[in-house]
Design a protein around this motif. Sequence first.
Motif, PDB file in Angstrom:
ATOM      1  N   ALA A  30      19.808  -5.400   0.784  1.00 47.31           N
ATOM      2  CA  ALA A  30      19.185  -4.981   2.053  1.00 47.31           C
ATOM      3  C   ALA A  30      20.102  -4.010   2.785  1.00 47.31           C
ATOM      4  CB  ALA A  30      18.892  -6.205   2.919  1.00 47.31           C
ATOM      5  N   HIS A  31      20.358  -2.886   2.150  1.00 45.01           N
ATOM      6  CA  HIS A  31      21.250  -1.852   2.663  1.00 45.01           C
ATOM      7  C   HIS A  31      20.447  -0.579   2.875  1.00 45.01           C
ATOM      8  CE1 HIS A  31      24.584   1.168   2.439  1.00 45.01           C
ATOM      9  NE2 HIS A  31      25.217   0.225   3.117  1.00 45.01           N
ATOM     10  N   HIS A  32      20.876   0.222   3.825  1.00 41.01           N
ATOM     11  CA  HIS A  32      20.135   1.445   4.124  1.00 41.01           C
ATOM     12  C   HIS A  32      19.992   2.340   2.900  1.00 41.01           C
ATOM     13  CE1 HIS A  32      18.525   4.732   6.439  1.00 41.01           C
ATOM     14  NE2 HIS A  32      19.496   5.532   6.031  1.00 41.01           N
ATOM     15  N   SER A  33      20.988   2.371   2.037  1.00 40.27           N
ATOM     16  CA  SER A  33      20.887   3.233   0.864  1.00 40.27           C
ATOM     17  C   SER A  33      19.804   2.763  -0.102  1.00 40.27           C
ATOM     18  CB  SER A  33      22.236   3.337   0.150  1.00 40.27           C
ATOM     19  OG  SER A  33      22.712   2.067  -0.222  1.00 40.27           O
ATOM     20  N   PHE A  34      19.524   1.469  -0.142  1.00 39.68           N
ATOM     21  CA  PHE A  34      18.397   0.988  -0.947  1.00 39.68           C
ATOM     22  C   PHE A  34      17.091   1.553  -0.392  1.00 39.68           C
ATOM     23  CE2 PHE A  34      14.887  -2.017  -1.500  1.00 39.68           C
ATOM     24  CZ  PHE A  34      14.836  -2.131  -2.884  1.00 39.68           C
ATOM     25  N   HIS A  35      16.944   1.529   0.922  1.00 44.41           N
ATOM     26  CA  HIS A  35      15.725   2.070   1.533  1.00 44.41           C
ATOM     27  C   HIS A  35      15.595   3.554   1.212  1.00 44.41           C
ATOM     28  CE1 HIS A  35      12.339   1.601   4.243  1.00 44.41           C
ATOM     29  NE2 HIS A  35      12.690   2.723   4.858  1.00 44.41           N
ATOM     30  N   VAL A  36      16.705   4.277   1.270  1.00 43.37           N
ATOM     31  CA  VAL A  36      16.676   5.718   1.008  1.00 43.37           C
ATOM     32  C   VAL A  36      16.329   6.004  -0.445  1.00 43.37           C
ATOM     33  CG1 VAL A  36      18.104   7.805   0.904  1.00 43.37           C
ATOM     34  CG2 VAL A  36      18.294   6.267   2.860  1.00 43.37           C
ATOM     35  N   PHE A  37      17.003   5.345  -1.368  1.00 42.79           N
ATOM     36  CA  PHE A  37      16.829   5.666  -2.784  1.00 42.79           C
ATOM     37  C   PHE A  37      15.616   5.004  -3.424  1.00 42.79           C
ATOM     38  CE2 PHE A  37      21.649   6.113  -2.661  1.00 42.79           C
ATOM     39  CZ  PHE A  37      21.606   7.495  -2.586  1.00 42.79           C
ATOM     40  N   ALA A  38      15.240   3.816  -2.952  1.00 43.86           N
ATOM     41  CA  ALA A  38      14.214   3.052  -3.661  1.00 43.86           C
ATOM     42  C   ALA A  38      12.898   2.910  -2.919  1.00 43.86           C
ATOM     43  CB  ALA A  38      14.746   1.661  -4.008  1.00 43.86           C
ATOM     44  N   VAL A  39      12.902   2.968  -1.591  1.00 43.62           N
ATOM     45  CA  VAL A  39      11.654   2.787  -0.844  1.00 43.62           C
ATOM     46  C   VAL A  39      11.031   4.128  -0.483  1.00 43.62           C
ATOM     47  CG1 VAL A  39      10.607   1.802   1.237  1.00 43.62           C
ATOM     48  CG2 VAL A  39      12.384   0.538   0.009  1.00 43.62           C
ATOM     49  N   TYR A  40      11.820   5.038   0.015  1.00 46.54           N
ATOM     50  CA  TYR A  40      11.304   6.388   0.241  1.00 46.54           C
ATOM     51  C   TYR A  40      10.902   7.008  -1.094  1.00 46.54           C
ATOM     52  CZ  TYR A  40      13.148   6.447   5.037  1.00 46.54           C
ATOM     53  OH  TYR A  40      13.409   6.195   6.360  1.00 46.54           O
ATOM     54  N   PRO A  41       9.960   7.957  -1.095  1.00 42.99           N
ATOM     55  CA  PRO A  41       9.479   8.537  -2.360  1.00 42.99           C
ATOM     56  C   PRO A  41      10.357   9.642  -2.936  1.00 42.99           C
ATOM     57  CG  PRO A  41       8.273   9.488  -0.523  1.00 42.99           C
ATOM     58  CD  PRO A  41       9.177   8.427   0.066  1.00 42.99           C
ATOM     59  N   TRP A  42      11.423  10.037  -2.233  1.00 39.82           N
ATOM     60  CA  TRP A  42      12.129  11.262  -2.593  1.00 39.82           C
ATOM     61  C   TRP A  42      12.801  11.196  -3.961  1.00 39.82           C
ATOM     62  CZ3 TRP A  42      10.574  15.143   0.128  1.00 39.82           C
ATOM     63  CH2 TRP A  42      10.147  14.937   1.438  1.00 39.82           C
ATOM     64  N   GLY A  70       0.794  -1.225   0.000  1.00 40.04           N
ATOM     65  CA  GLY A  70       0.000   0.000   0.000  1.00 40.04           C
ATOM     66  C   GLY A  70       0.821   1.269   0.000  1.00 40.04           C
ATOM     67  N   GLN A  71       2.133   1.171   0.262  1.00 35.10           N
ATOM     68  CA  GLN A  71       2.979   2.362   0.254  1.00 35.10           C
ATOM     69  C   GLN A  71       3.315   2.716  -1.185  1.00 35.10           C
ATOM     70  OE1 GLN A  71       6.174   2.601   3.148  1.00 35.10           O
ATOM     71  NE2 GLN A  71       7.537   3.488   1.617  1.00 35.10           N
ATOM     72  N   THR A  72       3.096   3.946  -1.568  1.00 35.55           N
ATOM     73  CA  THR A  72       3.324   4.374  -2.942  1.00 35.55           C
ATOM     74  C   THR A  72       4.436   5.421  -3.001  1.00 35.55           C
ATOM     75  OG1 THR A  72       1.647   6.119  -2.764  1.00 35.55           O
ATOM     76  CG2 THR A  72       0.918   3.952  -3.544  1.00 35.55           C
ATOM     77  N   GLY A  73       4.923   5.662  -4.199  1.00 35.96           N
ATOM     78  CA  GLY A  73       5.894   6.722  -4.412  1.00 35.96           C
ATOM     79  C   GLY A  73       7.321   6.258  -4.548  1.00 35.96           C
ATOM     80  N   GLY A  74       7.655   5.093  -4.016  1.00 34.51           N
ATOM     81  CA  GLY A  74       9.021   4.595  -4.119  1.00 34.51           C
ATOM     82  C   GLY A  74       9.266   3.866  -5.427  1.00 34.51           C
ATOM     83  N   LEU A  75      10.519   3.505  -5.657  1.00 29.74           N
ATOM     84  CA  LEU A  75      10.892   2.805  -6.882  1.00 29.74           C
ATOM     85  C   LEU A  75      10.888   1.293  -6.723  1.00 29.74           C
ATOM     86  CD1 LEU A  75      14.077   4.949  -7.751  1.00 29.74           C
ATOM     87  CD2 LEU A  75      11.738   5.352  -8.546  1.00 29.74           C
ATOM     88  N   TRP A  76      10.915   0.814  -5.486  1.00 30.72           N
ATOM     89  CA  TRP A  76      11.192  -0.597  -5.217  1.00 30.72           C
ATOM     90  C   TRP A  76      10.177  -1.553  -5.835  1.00 30.72           C
ATOM     91  CZ3 TRP A  76       7.737  -3.753  -2.713  1.00 30.72           C
ATOM     92  CH2 TRP A  76       6.650  -3.111  -2.090  1.00 30.72           C
ATOM     93  N   ASN A  77       8.893  -1.148  -5.899  1.00 29.14           N
ATOM     94  CA  ASN A  77       7.860  -2.080  -6.336  1.00 29.14           C
ATOM     95  C   ASN A  77       7.631  -2.067  -7.841  1.00 29.14           C
ATOM     96  OD1 ASN A  77       6.725   0.427  -6.402  1.00 29.14           O
ATOM     97  ND2 ASN A  77       4.842  -0.125  -5.331  1.00 29.14           N
ATOM     98  N   ARG A  78       8.516  -1.411  -8.573  1.00 26.23           N
ATOM     99  CA  ARG A  78       8.415  -1.420 -10.034  1.00 26.23           C
ATOM    100  C   ARG A  78       9.806  -1.463 -10.671  1.00 26.23           C
ATOM    101  NH1 ARG A  78       9.091   4.135 -11.241  1.00 26.23           N
ATOM    102  NH2 ARG A  78       8.567   5.535  -9.526  1.00 26.23           N
ATOM    103  N   LEU A  79      10.728  -2.152 -10.010  1.00 27.23           N
ATOM    104  CA  LEU A  79      12.086  -2.206 -10.529  1.00 27.23           C
ATOM    105  C   LEU A  79      12.124  -2.939 -11.867  1.00 27.23           C
ATOM    106  CD1 LEU A  79      14.176  -3.038  -7.329  1.00 27.23           C
ATOM    107  CD2 LEU A  79      13.898  -0.819  -8.444  1.00 27.23           C
ATOM    108  N   SER A  80      12.868  -2.396 -12.798  1.00 32.44           N
ATOM    109  CA  SER A  80      13.015  -3.003 -14.109  1.00 32.44           C
ATOM    110  C   SER A  80      13.944  -4.213 -14.025  1.00 32.44           C
ATOM    111  CB  SER A  80      13.586  -1.977 -15.093  1.00 32.44           C
ATOM    112  OG  SER A  80      14.868  -1.561 -14.659  1.00 32.44           O
TER     113      SER A  80
END
Length: 254
Positions: A123-135, A104-114
């Motif tokens: 499973a690194h913090h930078s993945f969460h920052v760049f791909a899960v957060y919407p920024w 249900g979380q939207t805006g990130g890149l993680w759920n539509r990776l090519s």
Amino acid sequence: MAGTSGSVLFARYAYPPNELGYCGPDDAAGLLASSAAGEDTAEIAGRARQFDGAWVYLQLLAEAAGIADPLDARVVRAYWVGGELLERLPPDRLHDRLAEQFAGQTGGLWNRLSAPARPLARAHHSFHVFAVYPWAGLLGSGSPVPLSVLDRCRIRWGQVEETHGDEAVVVSRPLRWGGERLHLGDAAAETVRQSAGGQSLSSGVLAGDWVALHFDWICDRLDPEAVTDLERASDQQLQLANLELQAAARVRSA
């Protein structure tokens, strides 16, 4: 970092965003106090479980490595810094677990990776920052906020130039956005905190030390291996983000 317990190591890196109210439970001061005292306590472990974003990665890394405790120092180091433990977790397993955690979380890149980007997920913090957060998806908005948040929230590495009181001047490479891709800019000095009220996340920092930075805090001293691991993991997740950002740009221009 060497010899530090996993829970104290977690507290060091988790305190800066917790202080700002971005994640984790109330009473961020407790994390600072526990980290400063170097106390490996059940209280820190209990707080760590309330960091919903970080905890799922720690669980996955521990499971993949056959380590019983998600707060084992090897697991915590892998999440915040990097290292070979990241390679033991298949990207597809990471994606499937995140689909459960962040449904249900939207805006990130993680759920539509090519297809080209997906194998780079770790499973690194930078993945969460760049791909899960919407920024990352907001970089083209014209606002400076998305780039600032991405830069400050990622774990940065830098070399201490000088210290004075509660502050230190650290030279590091800031994150830059060229309109199409993210990259690290030229090294520049910034003033960060190394202590507050006599309490620090990593005591005894000296000029010449390499350190980890999270928001405006020095979290830890880094040995050469840790610097290399952090650079490698960060670069990999930048590649992932850029692949997705460039793919999105091609769709918009089609």
